[in-house]
Design a protein around this motif. Structure first.
Motif, PDB file in Angstrom:
ATOM      1  N   GLU A 106       0.811  -1.209   0.000  1.00  0.00           N
ATOM      2  CA  GLU A 106       0.000   0.000   0.000  1.00  0.00           C
ATOM      3  C   GLU A 106       0.848   1.265   0.000  1.00  0.00           C
ATOM      4  O   GLU A 106       0.396   2.322  -0.419  1.00  0.00           O
ATOM      5  N   GLN A 107       2.075   1.168   0.479  1.00  0.00           N
ATOM      6  CA  GLN A 107       2.958   2.327   0.533  1.00  0.00           C
ATOM      7  C   GLN A 107       3.937   2.371  -0.632  1.00  0.00           C
ATOM      8  O   GLN A 107       4.918   3.106  -0.595  1.00  0.00           O
ATOM      9  N   GLY A 108       3.660   1.600  -1.676  1.00  0.00           N
ATOM     10  CA  GLY A 108       4.548   1.597  -2.834  1.00  0.00           C
ATOM     11  C   GLY A 108       5.636   0.550  -2.739  1.00  0.00           C
ATOM     12  O   GLY A 108       5.642  -0.294  -1.838  1.00  0.00           O
ATOM     13  N   TRP A 109       6.561   0.596  -3.668  1.00  0.00           N
ATOM     14  CA  TRP A 109       7.626  -0.388  -3.774  1.00  0.00           C
ATOM     15  C   TRP A 109       8.991   0.278  -3.640  1.00  0.00           C
ATOM     16  O   TRP A 109       9.150   1.470  -3.904  1.00  0.00           O
ATOM     17  N   VAL A 110       9.937  -0.517  -3.252  1.00  0.00           N
ATOM     18  CA  VAL A 110      11.341  -0.113  -3.251  1.00  0.00           C
ATOM     19  C   VAL A 110      11.998  -0.782  -4.451  1.00  0.00           C
ATOM     20  O   VAL A 110      11.934  -2.006  -4.594  1.00  0.00           O
TER      21      VAL A 110
END
Length: 545
Positions: A106-110
């Motif tokens: 939900e907080q994006g990807w690295v």
């Protein structure tokens, strides 16, 4: 006099034509960048969800979870059961000595920046559940080529090859540059669609201008000379992408050089053959006299043109005319399939380059390099036969793709070698199909015919990235398609007429009777000017003055 006889007086392959080939080759370098840039701008680097802390877990468990996750970025992490690349799309923590998959990121990807600083994938998170959008963008770009084939092909027969070529170059440069500043993914896709449509306008018109200014015996040089520039573009793109790891910088770098081609307004000529078919005899004579002067020749004060060349100047042709006669209809249907197969397999292999080696830059360079000997071989064999060359190269490319199915996955070098062999065969076939198609269609329908062939070709281009998507579910399916369809195309080539050593047909009647036209031996002479078929006799020249 027919146009081939006029070209003999002008000089069918002199300084004028060689300089013209140089001009139409430069845009091919930029075309290659635009066509293949998504290999880098659309690349998907290794990625994972950011690790989330959990107050109920001790520090050692969290550390252990992080270690396990980072060590298994491209493998399955058992949670509710094994699954493909769960660790790339879900957060993973350790709870009660077992790994637990937390819901999607939900907080994006690295993303790893080891190879790329940024791509459209990393900027707009086109991974996991959104990964299909990246393939859709490639398909929409290829659909732009399809639209461009129809629109620019029809416009070129109506308004001229030169006007459409210059228009396509201008649009390509402007919209390609704007794509580097796209604020969101939908706008980026729309801009790339416009760029894709202009690709067709540049390719077919640069090729046809060169072909229609060249005598019969040197006609093969028109597309192949420009194709060599395309191959160097594919290779040089690897170097540009290596130096520019940010996708916006790379997109701008491949687009801005197009502004340097503004001077083409003054150096690119119209096709004199097209001008004559439109009844613009005076304009055609101005260009023919300029070409003769450049080639050290001199035209008679007046020339009587063949009525078959200029008599149909008031008739307007449409794509429906391609299907009105039996012989032309049969050729058209076969050519539609051959163009579809060539583009499908060519771009299917080219866009799948990231699966063939750990170093994407070297693999891309190798895929461009293999095209050089392929095009060189075409120069050697094509004068003997267009039909056998077309069928033979298709069969070779298809067989190489099928052989890849017999190699175990733990032999990547052999698989890469066979992929390069397949690219070799399809590249050579791609060279032949342009020449063969131009020689089969009459002048009054040549651009329309090539444009309609381009429609089916771009359908193959649209399907290529979608077929590559099947690789994650069934690695066998794409190769089976890329292998069997060229073999069928090779078999269909038997039904096409031979065109080697024959003049270009100017009218529909010429194309309909191509099987019974006089054949000229391909190596009866080393010079265009000495071919008996091309040079009018002394009596014929006197009658025309």
């Amino acid at each position: 006099m027919n146009f081939d006889q006029i070209l003999s007086l002008v000089g069918g392959f002199g300084k004028y034509q060689k300089v013209l080939y140089l001009w139409v080759s430069f845009p091919q370098l930029i075309l290659a960048w635009h066509m293949m840039v998504t290999v880098f701008t659309g690349a998907q680097p290794p990625h994972h969800c950011p690790q989330h802390g959990n107050s109920l877990l001790d520090t050692a468990s969290v550390a252990s979870a992080s270690f396990v996750f980072h060590q298994n970025l491209s493998t399955s992490v058992p949670a509710d059961g094994p699954g493909p690349n769960h660790s790339s799309c879900y957060s993973v923590i350790i709870r009660d000595n077992r790994s637990v998959r937390v819901q999607s990121c939900e907080q994006g990807w690295v993303y790893s920046n080891e190879t790329f600083l940024s791509t459209v994938v990393t900027e707009w998170d086109l991974v996991c559940d959104r990964g299909w959008l990246n393939s859709l963008a490639s398909a929409i770009y290829m659909f732009g080529l399809l639209v461009g084939s129809v629109v620019f092909g029809f416009m070129a027969d109506r308004y001229g090859r030169r006007f459409v070529l210059l228009l396509a170059l201008a649009l390509q440069t402007v919209f390609g540059s704007l794509a580097a500043f796209a604020p969101n993914f939908p706008i980026y896709v729309c801009l790339r669609f416009v760029v894709g449509s202009t690709i067709s306008g540049v390719i077919i018109n640069a090729f046809v201008i060169g072909t229609e200014w060249t005598c019969t015996e040197r006609r093969v040089l028109a597309p192949i000379a420009t194709d060599f520039a395309f191959s160097f573009g594919v290779m040089s793109l690897a170097g540009l992408a290596y130096l520019m790891r940010d996708w916006r910088h790379l997109q701008l770098a491949i687009s801005v050089p197009g502004f340097l081609l503004i001077w083409y307004i003054w150096v690119i000529p119209e096709s004199a053959r097209w001008l004559l078919t439109k009844g613009r005899t005076d304009d055609a004579m101005v260009l023919l006299r300029k070409a003769a002067l450049t080639n050290g020749r001199q035209l008679p004060p007046s020339i009587q043109f063949d009525k078959a060349l200029t008599g149909g100047k008031k008739q307007t042709y449409t794509p429906l005319d391609l299907m009105r006669t039996h012989q032309l209809r049969k050729m058209v249907i076969i050519l539609f399939y051959l163009w579809f197969v060539n583009v499908l397999v060519y771009y299917g292999l080219a866009l799948g380059v990231s699966r063939l080696g750990s170093n994407i830059y070297m693999t891309q360079f190798a895929f461009g390099l293999i095209e050089i000997p392929a095009r060189g071989l075409v120069l050697l064999v094509l004068p003997w036969s267009r039909r056998l060359a077309q069928g033979g190269f298709l069969a070779f490319g298809g067989a190489a793709c099928l052989l890849m199915l017999a190699v175990p996955a733990d032999h990547p070098n052999i698989i890469t070698g066979l992929a390069l062999a397949g690219k070799f065969g399809i590249t050579a076939s791609f060279c032949v199909i342009y020449i063969y198609t131009a020689e089969l269609f009459p002048t009054v329908l040549r651009q329309t015919g090539i444009g309609m062939c381009g429609v089916f070709a771009r359908i193959g281009g649209v399907l290529a990235p979608l077929i590559n998507l099947l690789h994650s579910h069934s690695p066998v399916t794409p190769l089976l398609i890329f292998g069997t369809m060229p073999l069928l195309g090779a078999a269909l080539c038997v039904a096409l007429p031979e065109t080697a050593g024959r003049p270009l047909p100017d009218t529909v009647e010429d194309a309909e009777n191509c099987d019974t036209s006089t054949y000229t031996a391909p190596f009866s002479s080393g010079l265009c000017e000495d071919t008996s078929k091309s040079i009018p006799s002394k009596e014929e020249q006197e009658c025309c003055i």
